[in-house]
Design an enzyme around this catalytic site. Sequence first.
Site, PDB file in Angstrom:
ATOM      1  N   ARG A  74       0.809  -1.221   0.000  1.00  0.00           N
ATOM      2  CA  ARG A  74       0.000   0.000   0.000  1.00  0.00           C
ATOM      3  C   ARG A  74       0.838   1.265   0.000  1.00  0.00           C
ATOM      4  O   ARG A  74       0.329   2.353  -0.243  1.00  0.00           O
ATOM      5  CB  ARG A  74      -0.935  -0.001   1.218  1.00  0.00           C
ATOM      6  CG  ARG A  74      -2.081  -0.989   1.100  1.00  0.00           C
ATOM      7  CD  ARG A  74      -2.946  -0.977   2.340  1.00  0.00           C
ATOM      8  NE  ARG A  74      -2.222  -1.438   3.517  1.00  0.00           N
ATOM      9  CZ  ARG A  74      -2.767  -1.567   4.731  1.00  0.00           C
ATOM     10  NH1 ARG A  74      -4.029  -1.240   4.920  1.00  0.00           N
ATOM     11  NH2 ARG A  74      -2.052  -2.012   5.739  1.00  0.00           N
ATOM     12  N   LYS A 181       3.694 -19.770   7.293  1.00  0.00           N
ATOM     13  CA  LYS A 181       2.904 -20.207   8.429  1.00  0.00           C
ATOM     14  C   LYS A 181       2.424 -18.980   9.210  1.00  0.00           C
ATOM     15  O   LYS A 181       3.003 -17.896   9.050  1.00  0.00           O
ATOM     16  CB  LYS A 181       3.727 -21.137   9.329  1.00  0.00           C
ATOM     17  CG  LYS A 181       4.800 -20.423  10.182  1.00  0.00           C
ATOM     18  CD  LYS A 181       5.433 -21.407  11.116  1.00  0.00           C
ATOM     19  CE  LYS A 181       6.363 -20.708  12.088  1.00  0.00           C
ATOM     20  NZ  LYS A 181       5.689 -19.883  13.091  1.00  0.00           N
ATOM     21  N   HIS A 211      10.635 -22.620   7.353  1.00  0.00           N
ATOM     22  CA  HIS A 211      12.049 -22.310   7.113  1.00  0.00           C
ATOM     23  C   HIS A 211      12.994 -23.280   7.810  1.00  0.00           C
ATOM     24  O   HIS A 211      14.145 -23.426   7.406  1.00  0.00           O
ATOM     25  CB  HIS A 211      12.360 -20.864   7.519  1.00  0.00           C
ATOM     26  CG  HIS A 211      12.323 -20.610   8.983  1.00  0.00           C
ATOM     27  ND1 HIS A 211      11.170 -20.307   9.670  1.00  0.00           N
ATOM     28  CD2 HIS A 211      13.302 -20.612   9.920  1.00  0.00           C
ATOM     29  CE1 HIS A 211      11.438 -20.130  10.938  1.00  0.00           C
ATOM     30  NE2 HIS A 211      12.727 -20.308  11.123  1.00  0.00           N
ATOM     31  N   LYS A 215      17.049 -25.652   6.598  1.00  0.00           N
ATOM     32  CA  LYS A 215      18.345 -25.604   7.275  1.00  0.00           C
ATOM     33  C   LYS A 215      19.171 -26.841   6.935  1.00  0.00           C
ATOM     34  O   LYS A 215      18.660 -27.962   6.878  1.00  0.00           O
ATOM     35  CB  LYS A 215      18.150 -25.491   8.793  1.00  0.00           C
ATOM     36  CG  LYS A 215      17.548 -24.157   9.219  1.00  0.00           C
ATOM     37  CD  LYS A 215      17.408 -24.084  10.725  1.00  0.00           C
ATOM     38  CE  LYS A 215      16.836 -22.728  11.151  1.00  0.00           C
ATOM     39  NZ  LYS A 215      17.773 -21.627  10.892  1.00  0.00           N
ATOM     40  N   GLU A 249      14.175 -20.195  22.735  1.00  0.00           N
ATOM     41  CA  GLU A 249      14.587 -18.837  22.398  1.00  0.00           C
ATOM     42  C   GLU A 249      14.883 -18.084  23.684  1.00  0.00           C
ATOM     43  O   GLU A 249      14.211 -18.284  24.707  1.00  0.00           O
ATOM     44  CB  GLU A 249      13.483 -18.118  21.618  1.00  0.00           C
ATOM     45  CG  GLU A 249      13.170 -18.735  20.275  1.00  0.00           C
ATOM     46  CD  GLU A 249      12.095 -17.962  19.533  1.00  0.00           C
ATOM     47  OE1 GLU A 249      12.442 -17.053  18.765  1.00  0.00           O
ATOM     48  OE2 GLU A 249      10.899 -18.253  19.734  1.00  0.00           O
ATOM     49  N   ASP A 268       2.470 -21.972  17.350  1.00  0.00           N
ATOM     50  CA  ASP A 268       3.512 -21.255  16.623  1.00  0.00           C
ATOM     51  C   ASP A 268       4.667 -22.158  16.229  1.00  0.00           C
ATOM     52  O   ASP A 268       5.281 -21.962  15.175  1.00  0.00           O
ATOM     53  CB  ASP A 268       4.022 -20.094  17.484  1.00  0.00           C
ATOM     54  CG  ASP A 268       4.928 -19.148  16.714  1.00  0.00           C
ATOM     55  OD1 ASP A 268       4.609 -18.850  15.547  1.00  0.00           O
ATOM     56  OD2 ASP A 268       5.943 -18.701  17.280  1.00  0.00           O
ATOM     57  N   HIS A 273       7.148 -26.767  13.092  1.00  0.00           N
ATOM     58  CA  HIS A 273       8.582 -27.051  13.187  1.00  0.00           C
ATOM     59  C   HIS A 273       8.867 -28.387  13.887  1.00  0.00           C
ATOM     60  O   HIS A 273       9.565 -29.246  13.351  1.00  0.00           O
ATOM     61  CB  HIS A 273       9.310 -25.947  13.947  1.00  0.00           C
ATOM     62  CG  HIS A 273       9.218 -24.603  13.319  1.00  0.00           C
ATOM     63  ND1 HIS A 273       9.091 -24.414  11.961  1.00  0.00           N
ATOM     64  CD2 HIS A 273       9.234 -23.354  13.859  1.00  0.00           C
ATOM     65  CE1 HIS A 273       9.046 -23.119  11.700  1.00  0.00           C
ATOM     66  NE2 HIS A 273       9.117 -22.466  12.827  1.00  0.00           N
ATOM     67  N   LYS A 371       9.943 -19.227  25.009  1.00  0.00           N
ATOM     68  CA  LYS A 371      10.647 -17.957  24.926  1.00  0.00           C
ATOM     69  C   LYS A 371      11.192 -17.596  26.306  1.00  0.00           C
ATOM     70  O   LYS A 371      10.704 -18.058  27.326  1.00  0.00           O
ATOM     71  CB  LYS A 371       9.707 -16.870  24.410  1.00  0.00           C
ATOM     72  CG  LYS A 371       9.215 -17.129  22.988  1.00  0.00           C
ATOM     73  CD  LYS A 371       8.424 -15.973  22.444  1.00  0.00           C
ATOM     74  CE  LYS A 371       7.968 -16.258  21.011  1.00  0.00           C
ATOM     75  NZ  LYS A 371       9.104 -16.358  20.066  1.00  0.00           N
TER      76      LYS A 371
END
Length: 520
Positions: A74, A181, A211, A215, A249, A268, A273, A371
């Site tokens: 946009r 995703k 992704h 790897k 993480e 998530d 994964h 996390k």
Amino acid sequence: MTRASASTGASERDWTNPLRDPRDKRLPRIAGPCGLVIFGVTGDLSRKKLMPAIYDLANRGLLPPGFALTGFARREWGQEDFGQVVYEAVKQYARTPFRQEVWDRLAEGFRFVQGSFDDDDAFDRLEQTVADLDRIRGTSGNHAFYLSIPPSAFPVVCKQLARSGLSAQDVEQWRRVVIEKPFGHDLQSARELNEIVDEVFPEDSVFRIDHYLGKETVQNILALRFANQLFEPIWNSHYVDHVQITMAEDIGLGGRAGYYDGIGAARDVIQNHLLQLLAFTAMEEPTSFSSDELRAEKIKVLNATRLVGPLDETTARGQYTGGWQGGELVRGLKEEEGFDPNSHTETFAAITCEVNSRRWAGVPFYLRTGKRLGRRVTEIAVVFKRAPHLPFDATMTEELGQNAFVIRVQPDEGVTMRFGSKVPGSQMEVRDVTMDFGYGTAFTEASPEAYERLILDVLLGEPSLFPVNEEVERSWEILDPVIEHWAAQEKGPDPYPAGSWGPESAQQMLARTGRAWRRP
């Protein structure tokens, strides 16, 4: 620590040399005439991953000379504005050195179309832009559409691609769509999303990006298992005690708190994964490494995968609280801007699965993600049973644990083996030692970024590393009962301090079976 090394047996290759010997079977294929259109081109994913990956592919000589990159957003940008954005992204995030001649050739194929997703005129202009690129750049009608946008926008964009004729393909040209995703938020929404996409694109033209599957270390799972006789005899329930798959993480949600609320760690990460890593770890050897054969073996594993109950004892969830991490005082989840303090969305999730096959019957697979954990790491740890008889005094083996084979997916890609060895001295004392293989020290050639491999595979039409409808829906079938179980509980996620390895309930989850989580 004992360190193992490997040699490629060849000097480092020059990916940018146009006179590469085509007889060298080690070299990847080069994409034919084509272009890529990115929707959501102003987002972080595009700027930090997609644009740099495209430049790196060009720098390695893997894109055609007339490759075209078109941005759709946009923003009221002109062609030069878009080119400047790509330039800045490449200078900041590209993996390979910047070369002006490569950039100049690539930039000739940049185009930008301004508009919103519900703007018919904008998509008509996009169709005209694509047609012009076919004529000017020689893209031959071959174009991929990368939907780097929220899933809620997929239906309208797919319908616009169909209305404008952009999705039309025939034997002389291809059109493909790339979807990021999450692939839905449960089984029902995933099916609805698949139906919408399948109305516009055939299944073999749909590429769902995960992704992690791009790897090198994930792909190396297959090489380790099936290129070596060493592991096959013990890769089963006779010798394996359990498997731990971890994606940790050390960062919090930060500015993504509002987006993340309502999604959570299980949706998530585990649904895509970690279940994909489980499939690679547990699959049988395919008859070949064609995309169809690889997918068939993965689907067999997912179809055989079941949750272990009762879910109160075999799953765990948590939310991080504030505290000291890495010498820094960090905020807790409920203090993050944009996050509902009454939310039950988890930032830590762990589940227990079993693969009901002859090879794996009775072996628990523990999957966890979170996390604000102790460190950033993704690994697969295959933990073996203890030796049935130890002819040593107990005091000589008190520091001896279980043998383990650990595949490190990130950040320090490689493999670690843990086994017992005698401590030097006059006494027979046995202690755990590790033998380590690292990609960075064993090979002179740097591993490409995952998005480089995946974007190239999209342009080549190579679907091996992209989940199909059946995989996505089966993964939701596995996870949905856990999500529903948690949603039915009045009690929310258990708190855990930043810098720890999750809530106490996660430790108890394994302790009930006499096991413990690894400390990566």
